[in-house]
Scaffold this motif. Structure first.
Motif, PDB file in Angstrom:
ATOM      1  N   MET A 192       0.833  -1.203   0.000  1.00  0.00           N
ATOM      2  CA  MET A 192       0.000   0.000   0.000  1.00  0.00           C
ATOM      3  C   MET A 192       0.865   1.250   0.000  1.00  0.00           C
ATOM      4  O   MET A 192       0.595   2.222  -0.726  1.00  0.00           O
ATOM      5  N   MET A 193       1.947   1.216   0.786  1.00  0.00           N
ATOM      6  CA  MET A 193       2.886   2.325   0.760  1.00  0.00           C
ATOM      7  C   MET A 193       3.487   2.473  -0.627  1.00  0.00           C
ATOM      8  O   MET A 193       3.703   3.604  -1.107  1.00  0.00           O
ATOM      9  N   GLY A 194       3.736   1.348  -1.291  1.00  0.00           N
ATOM     10  CA  GLY A 194       4.273   1.394  -2.642  1.00  0.00           C
ATOM     11  C   GLY A 194       3.327   2.060  -3.623  1.00  0.00           C
ATOM     12  O   GLY A 194       3.750   2.821  -4.503  1.00  0.00           O
ATOM     13  N   ILE A 195       2.029   1.784  -3.493  1.00  0.00           N
ATOM     14  CA  ILE A 195       1.040   2.417  -4.368  1.00  0.00           C
ATOM     15  C   ILE A 195       1.077   3.932  -4.197  1.00  0.00           C
ATOM     16  O   ILE A 195       1.130   4.692  -5.174  1.00  0.00           O
ATOM     17  N   PHE A 196       1.075   4.378  -2.954  1.00  0.00           N
ATOM     18  CA  PHE A 196       1.059   5.822  -2.711  1.00  0.00           C
ATOM     19  C   PHE A 196       2.394   6.465  -3.056  1.00  0.00           C
ATOM     20  O   PHE A 196       2.441   7.635  -3.461  1.00  0.00           O
ATOM     21  N   ASP A 197       3.496   5.699  -2.932  1.00  0.00           N
ATOM     22  CA  ASP A 197       4.774   6.265  -3.348  1.00  0.00           C
ATOM     23  C   ASP A 197       4.851   6.390  -4.865  1.00  0.00           C
ATOM     24  O   ASP A 197       5.460   7.334  -5.388  1.00  0.00           O
ATOM     25  N   LEU A 198       4.270   5.433  -5.577  1.00  0.00           N
ATOM     26  CA  LEU A 198       4.227   5.540  -7.039  1.00  0.00           C
ATOM     27  C   LEU A 198       3.532   6.837  -7.443  1.00  0.00           C
ATOM     28  O   LEU A 198       3.985   7.551  -8.343  1.00  0.00           O
ATOM     29  N   ILE A 199       2.457   7.156  -6.748  1.00  0.00           N
ATOM     30  CA  ILE A 199       1.745   8.416  -7.008  1.00  0.00           C
ATOM     31  C   ILE A 199       2.588   9.609  -6.555  1.00  0.00           C
ATOM     32  O   ILE A 199       2.805  10.570  -7.304  1.00  0.00           O
ATOM     33  N   GLY A 200       3.088   9.536  -5.327  1.00  0.00           N
ATOM     34  CA  GLY A 200       3.804  10.663  -4.746  1.00  0.00           C
ATOM     35  C   GLY A 200       5.100  10.987  -5.460  1.00  0.00           C
ATOM     36  O   GLY A 200       5.422  12.164  -5.675  1.00  0.00           O
ATOM     37  N   THR A 201       5.865   9.963  -5.854  1.00  0.00           N
ATOM     38  CA  THR A 201       7.154  10.214  -6.485  1.00  0.00           C
ATOM     39  C   THR A 201       6.987  10.727  -7.908  1.00  0.00           C
ATOM     40  O   THR A 201       7.736  11.601  -8.350  1.00  0.00           O
ATOM     41  N   THR A 202       6.014  10.183  -8.647  1.00  0.00           N
ATOM     42  CA  THR A 202       5.736  10.709  -9.987  1.00  0.00           C
ATOM     43  C   THR A 202       5.275  12.158  -9.896  1.00  0.00           C
ATOM     44  O   THR A 202       5.714  13.023 -10.675  1.00  0.00           O
ATOM     45  N   LEU A 203       4.401  12.454  -8.937  1.00  0.00           N
ATOM     46  CA  LEU A 203       3.965  13.833  -8.717  1.00  0.00           C
ATOM     47  C   LEU A 203       5.143  14.704  -8.295  1.00  0.00           C
ATOM     48  O   LEU A 203       5.260  15.864  -8.722  1.00  0.00           O
ATOM     49  N   SER A 204       6.052  14.159  -7.485  1.00  0.00           N
ATOM     50  CA  SER A 204       7.227  14.909  -7.068  1.00  0.00           C
ATOM     51  C   SER A 204       8.079  15.306  -8.266  1.00  0.00           C
ATOM     52  O   SER A 204       8.619  16.421  -8.320  1.00  0.00           O
ATOM     53  N   GLY A 205       8.221  14.393  -9.241  1.00  0.00           N
ATOM     54  CA  GLY A 205       8.964  14.730 -10.450  1.00  0.00           C
ATOM     55  C   GLY A 205       8.326  15.887 -11.202  1.00  0.00           C
ATOM     56  O   GLY A 205       9.004  16.800 -11.679  1.00  0.00           O
ATOM     57  N   TRP A 206       6.990  15.862 -11.304  1.00  0.00           N
ATOM     58  CA  TRP A 206       6.257  16.941 -11.974  1.00  0.00           C
ATOM     59  C   TRP A 206       6.453  18.252 -11.207  1.00  0.00           C
ATOM     60  O   TRP A 206       6.687  19.305 -11.797  1.00  0.00           O
ATOM     61  N   LEU A 207       6.375  18.206  -9.882  1.00  0.00           N
ATOM     62  CA  LEU A 207       6.555  19.399  -9.065  1.00  0.00           C
ATOM     63  C   LEU A 207       7.988  19.934  -9.153  1.00  0.00           C
ATOM     64  O   LEU A 207       8.219  21.148  -9.133  1.00  0.00           O
ATOM     65  N   THR A 208       8.960  19.010  -9.269  1.00  0.00           N
ATOM     66  CA  THR A 208      10.362  19.413  -9.326  1.00  0.00           C
ATOM     67  C   THR A 208      10.655  20.232 -10.576  1.00  0.00           C
ATOM     68  O   THR A 208      11.533  21.105 -10.564  1.00  0.00           O
ATOM     69  N   ASP A 209       9.947  19.957 -11.671  1.00  0.00           N
ATOM     70  CA  ASP A 209      10.115  20.749 -12.891  1.00  0.00           C
ATOM     71  C   ASP A 209       9.555  22.158 -12.745  1.00  0.00           C
ATOM     72  O   ASP A 209       9.825  23.022 -13.591  1.00  0.00           O
ATOM     73  N   ARG A 210       8.786  22.426 -11.670  1.00  0.00           N
ATOM     74  CA  ARG A 210       8.040  23.682 -11.571  1.00  0.00           C
ATOM     75  C   ARG A 210       8.307  24.500 -10.309  1.00  0.00           C
ATOM     76  O   ARG A 210       8.045  25.700 -10.295  1.00  0.00           O
ATOM     77  N   PHE A 211       8.803  23.858  -9.232  1.00  0.00           N
ATOM     78  CA  PHE A 211       8.918  24.563  -7.954  1.00  0.00           C
ATOM     79  C   PHE A 211      10.319  24.403  -7.371  1.00  0.00           C
ATOM     80  O   PHE A 211      11.124  23.583  -7.834  1.00  0.00           O
ATOM     81  N   ASP A 212      10.594  25.174  -6.333  1.00  0.00           N
ATOM     82  CA  ASP A 212      11.889  25.163  -5.657  1.00  0.00           C
ATOM     83  C   ASP A 212      12.119  23.791  -5.018  1.00  0.00           C
ATOM     84  O   ASP A 212      11.394  23.405  -4.084  1.00  0.00           O
ATOM     85  N   PRO A 213      13.122  23.035  -5.482  1.00  0.00           N
ATOM     86  CA  PRO A 213      13.328  21.682  -4.935  1.00  0.00           C
ATOM     87  C   PRO A 213      13.710  21.674  -3.461  1.00  0.00           C
ATOM     88  O   PRO A 213      13.451  20.702  -2.753  1.00  0.00           O
ATOM     89  N   ARG A 214      14.307  22.768  -2.974  1.00  0.00           N
ATOM     90  CA  ARG A 214      14.678  22.800  -1.551  1.00  0.00           C
ATOM     91  C   ARG A 214      13.437  22.779  -0.668  1.00  0.00           C
ATOM     92  O   ARG A 214      13.396  22.067   0.349  1.00  0.00           O
ATOM     93  N   LYS A 215      12.436  23.561  -1.049  1.00  0.00           N
ATOM     94  CA  LYS A 215      11.203  23.600  -0.267  1.00  0.00           C
ATOM     95  C   LYS A 215      10.463  22.269  -0.349  1.00  0.00           C
ATOM     96  O   LYS A 215       9.860  21.818   0.626  1.00  0.00           O
ATOM     97  N   LEU A 216      10.522  21.630  -1.528  1.00  0.00           N
ATOM     98  CA  LEU A 216       9.894  20.310  -1.660  1.00  0.00           C
ATOM     99  C   LEU A 216      10.542  19.314  -0.704  1.00  0.00           C
ATOM    100  O   LEU A 216       9.852  18.552  -0.019  1.00  0.00           O
ATOM    101  N   LEU A 217      11.887  19.330  -0.646  1.00  0.00           N
ATOM    102  CA  LEU A 217      12.581  18.409   0.265  1.00  0.00           C
ATOM    103  C   LEU A 217      12.212  18.695   1.719  1.00  0.00           C
ATOM    104  O   LEU A 217      12.033  17.766   2.511  1.00  0.00           O
ATOM    105  N   GLY A 218      12.092  19.966   2.071  1.00  0.00           N
ATOM    106  CA  GLY A 218      11.711  20.316   3.439  1.00  0.00           C
ATOM    107  C   GLY A 218      10.361  19.738   3.817  1.00  0.00           C
ATOM    108  O   GLY A 218      10.181  19.190   4.916  1.00  0.00           O
ATOM    109  N   VAL A 219       9.406  19.819   2.889  1.00  0.00           N
ATOM    110  CA  VAL A 219       8.068  19.272   3.147  1.00  0.00           C
ATOM    111  C   VAL A 219       8.132  17.750   3.237  1.00  0.00           C
ATOM    112  O   VAL A 219       7.552  17.136   4.151  1.00  0.00           O
ATOM    113  N   TYR A 220       8.848  17.120   2.302  1.00  0.00           N
ATOM    114  CA  TYR A 220       8.899  15.647   2.279  1.00  0.00           C
ATOM    115  C   TYR A 220       9.502  15.084   3.562  1.00  0.00           C
ATOM    116  O   TYR A 220       8.954  14.160   4.175  1.00  0.00           O
TER     117      TYR A 220
END
Length: 427
Positions: A280-308
């Motif tokens: 189940m964690m794998g399912i949500f990570d598949l969603i979260g990590t793919t979304l993270s890649g999309w967010l990384t193309d658009r937002f400050d990666p430092r702030k993303l890491l802080g939230v994660y």
């Protein structure tokens, strides 16, 4: 070198991504297998849990330390040769473990050879593919390939947990060895060395695009790997990235990946049910990590890491006090799963921004080594804490606090100007 043309034009890059995704998925399954085998090995041989954890930790450590050398070796002798040799080592060492009777056999097969073999089929492989085959959409593609680690748990853990519960550790070994061997013909047939090998340019690039020549493609790849480390180690941004990724490994495949099933077992939850939680964690990570890649193309990666890292730390602190009810475990799986590997795309982007496309993959390989050093530390630490205290509570609380510290460190990273000057490109 492959010279024949391939279908789909520039989109053939996604065929390569598909094969590499499968390779990363199976490697993740191999690396997660010791967590399922821990109790069967304990029952079959009477080996203590800290001994089995230490062997798993050796594999995780070498998995990480191999990464930077594998990245340089891919440039020196070829990505295909490096990947094919790694798959042969992974499959062979796994199958050889069927003959083990003593703890040192476990260290050699699932520790040393498995760790070295799988080290080339890891995040550095994804980073090399992204830099070679894509000029645009890099964050999204890296997020997708990083998510293959979660998919490896999703696909393999319930299956191998069922095999372990019904037949012990041997069927797990056979399943992993066969899955690894099946990748060899796919890589041989479908993965060209680079786009130029089939008369193409990188996805999203113009027809006259000329990718930079990595300095590791000339000269002694070992010397260049250490030289890149020496130069990167003189920068603050490297140590910030190394420290945060150390914590990433400590809090994911090192502690949770290795010990969550055993922790659940201590709380009266069966192996298959606990493996289902990881899935189940794998399912949500598949969603979260793919979304993270999309967010990384658009937002400050430092702030993303802080939230994660912040969410991860709170999740780990919550687990020992959750009561391990079905509802509380689902809450943990969702919160923790969403950012299991979500840290990879922003970390790679920061490494490329700081060290450039030419040196970035090798520097990222050393940063990934920090991830696996952290993971190996946590694998051994968790087993030791379990033996000393009889439970995992303090181990998970400490891990949660380190994740919160990593969230703070992430915000200190500055890549506004290059960390060091690139090496001269060969004429």
């Amino acid at each position: 070198m492959i010279t024949q043309s391939r279908p789909f034009g520039q989109r053939y890059a996604f065929v390569v991504v598909g094969v590499i995704f499968l390779s990363l998925l199976v490697a993740a399954g191999l690396r997660s297998a010791p967590s399922v085998m821990m109790l069967p090995l304990e029952n079959s041989f009477g080996w203590r849990r800290d001994i089995i954890s230490l062997a798993a930790g050796v594999g995780i450590l070498l998995y990480g330390l191999t990464g930077p050398f594998a990245a340089a070796l891919m440039e020196r002798i070829g990505l295909r040769r490096t990947l094919l040799a790694s798959l042969v080592v992974m499959s062979g060492s796994t199958m050889l473990s069927l003959l083990m009777t003593k703890p040192w056999h476990l260290f050699i097969t699932w520790g040393v050879f498995s760790g070295i073999g799988s080290g080339a089929v890891a995040s550095v492989l994804g980073a090399t593919i992204v830099n070679r085959w894509f000029k645009t959409n890099r964050g999204l593609v890296m997020g997708l390939m990083s998510a293959s680690s979660a998919s490896g748990m999703l696909v393999f853990l319930p299956l191998i947990a069922a095999l372990a519960q019904s037949g012990g550790w041997q069927p797990v070994v056979i399943a992993v060895a066969i899955a690894t061997a099946a990748l060899i013909p796919l890589v041989w047939l479908l993965v060209p060395e680079r786009p130029a090998s089939i008369g193409m340019v990188r996805y999203g690039a113009e027809a006259d695009d000329v990718p930079p020549t990595p300095p590791a493609s000339q000269g002694n790849f070992l010397a260049h790997t250490f030289s890149t480390l020496r130069r990167a180690a003189g920068t603050r941004v490297f140590w910030y990235l190394f420290a945060t990724f150390f914590v990433c490994g400590f809090t994911t495949n090192g502690l949770v990946g290795t010990h969550l099933i055993a922790f659940c077992g201590d709380m009266g939850i069966g192996e298959v049910q606990a493996a289902g939680l990881l899935s189940m964690m794998g399912i949500f990570d598949l969603i979260g990590t793919t979304l993270s890649g999309w967010l990384t193309d658009r937002f400050d990666p430092r702030k993303l890491l802080g939230v994660y890292y912040g969410i991860r730390g709170l999740s780990l602190i919550y687990l020992p006090y959750s009561g391990f009810s079905a509802t509380s475990l689902i809450i943990f799986a969702v919160l923790y799963g969403l950012d299991w590997i979500a840290t990879v795309p922003p970390t790679l982007r920061l490494a490329n921004e700081a060290f450039g496309d030419r040196s970035g993959p090798i520097v990222f390989g050393w940063i990934v080594a920090g991830h696996q050093i952290g993971a190996a530390t946590a694998a051994a630490f968790g087993g030791t804490m379990r033996e000393l205290q009889g439970n995992y509570e303090l181990a998970f609380l400490i891990a949660g606090m380190t994740a919160i510290a990593a969230a703070c460190i992430s915000l200190l990273i500055n890549t506004s100007k290059p960390a060091f000057e690139p090496e001269p490109q060969a004429a």
